[in-house]
Write a protein that holds these residues in place. Structure first.
Motif, short mmCIF file in Angstrom:
data_model
loop_
_atom_site.label_atom_id
_atom_site.label_comp_id
_atom_site.label_asym_id
_atom_site.label_seq_id
_atom_site.Cartn_x
_atom_site.Cartn_y
_atom_site.Cartn_z
N VAL A 102 0.81 -1.20 0.26
CA VAL A 102 0.11 -0.07 0.07
C VAL A 102 0.69 1.11 -0.08
CG1 VAL A 102 -1.88 0.96 1.47
CG2 VAL A 102 -1.63 -1.24 1.33
N MET A 121 -3.36 4.77 5.82
CA MET A 121 -2.72 3.57 5.73
C MET A 121 -3.19 2.54 6.82
SD MET A 121 1.10 3.71 4.30
CE MET A 121 1.28 3.87 2.48
N PRO A 138 3.88 1.51 8.19
CA PRO A 138 4.09 2.56 7.14
C PRO A 138 5.50 3.40 7.55
CG PRO A 138 1.93 3.01 8.12
CD PRO A 138 2.72 1.65 8.98
#
Length: 156
Positions: A102, A121, A138
């Protein structure tokens, strides 16, 4: 040291004797352990041996599972419907067994709101929590932020 095709030890003999004996039996002499004292050789049909090795390799390749990495791109100011569409596609990839990357690209002044991107996220990961785990949280890399999700292994 010579070993017959049926596994019987024939003893220590010279190279020429071994080759002559193998020729009589219509077999090949295959050195199994050249560094041993004395070197160990075996009578076998080399073509058959090569074929069996190839067959084992084919079987091993057939039983392998290839895991590919799919990517979904989000934005920090993504709308609800767009988010749900990306989420649905991401869940499809994870259910097929693929890993999912992602990513968010911050443009212009969006760099001031990286915390908003991180929230998007983590929300994505939370919605996929039943079928996936976060492989890497992330991370900011310049103007991009990445996160990787891996499908949960089946407990069979």
């Amino acid at each position: 040291m010579i070993i017959a095709e049926d596994g019987e030890k024939l003893g220590v003999m010279s190279k020429n004797e071994a080759i002559d004996l193998a020729y009589e039996r219509d077999l090949d002499v295959f050195v199994v352990a050249p560094s041993a004292k004395p070197p160990v050789a075996k009578f076998m049909d080399y073509n058959r041996h090569k074929y069996e090795q190839q067959r084992k390799q084919r079987e091993a390749r057939k039983n392998q599972k290839v895991v590919s990495l799919k990517e979904i791109r989000l934005s920090p100011k993504i709308d609800i419907h767009d988010f749900e569409t990306k989420l649905r596609n991401g869940r499809k990839f994870l259910e097929k067994g693929d890993k999912l990357k992602v990513s968010i690209r911050f443009r212009g002044r969006e760099m001031a709101y990286t915390n908003k991107g991180r929230e998007v996220m983590l929300n994505f990961a939370e919605k996929c929590a039943d079928i996936a785990t976060i492989e890497s949280y992330p991370k900011q890399d310049g103007r991009n932020m990445y996160m990787r999700l891996a499908p949960i292994k089946d407990k069979k």
